[in-house]
Design an enzyme around this catalytic site. Sequence first.
Site: not given
Length: 283
Positions: A122, A124, A94, A72, A160
């Site tokens: 989160h 990310e 990623c 993340h 994403t």
Amino acid sequence: MILYIATPYGFCSGVKKSISLAEKVLSNEGEVYTLGALVHNPKVIEELSKKGIKILEKNGFVEGKALIVRAHGLPQRDIEFYRTLGNRVYDATCPLVKKVQILAEYLNKNKYKVVIIGEKNHPEVIGILSYTDDQGIVVENEDDIKKIENYPKIGIVFQTTQSLDNALQKVNLIMEKGKEIRIFNTICPETIERQEKAKKLSEMVDLALVLGGKNSANTRRLYITLSKKIPTYHIENIEEIDKSWFKEDNKVGIITGTSTPNDFVEEVVELLKSLYPLEIHLV
């Protein structure tokens, strides 16, 4: 019983790359820590732990070790901090998340107010926000949009694993907040594809099993999509499955999050085979 398995299932390409890098670093270094859970799936984390890959939780302190950035991503300041301690930092972010980080940084440097549509807590999103010097705005709900001031230039990116429908609703509301608005569709194509398959499954089956971590954002969204239409169960491990859910004449759907291993799908299929004769279709 008829079983429909949504494809693709199992790991997405980003998760595969992250796990592959972690295993390669372990082979070369002998001792490895991931900076937080590498992916959001307890079964995967357990398997990596058995191989010797340890998790360094938030605010953990090590020096001179091999560290892996989670799939993340991480805030820039965290990566820089661990490097100053003499750690060897390997980036398993990623590639699609990395793209969002780069875009957020570009927009911020070019005087756009960066809006990130995603979940505030989160990892990310926290990482992406750092690429705006923490000056970006995270939009999780409509109340967040109401708080946005009018800006001459707004740049929009997405976590994403957002659902496309949810993202578009928010974009439409943000459009009146700026004179110049640039929108970058940074939602993972595999996430979009699995969301579409969830909608398709909801029209085909009597009940659905969503396989994946309870802490996985993309898996939760699959569950939400399906549960609006049919009885749906979010399953993290095989012990959570209640055999009384099923009848011989059922049409059952299976769909997985992007960090769910193939062998968990196979495990669930074997359980269903033990209940009733099974006709299997890939959709």
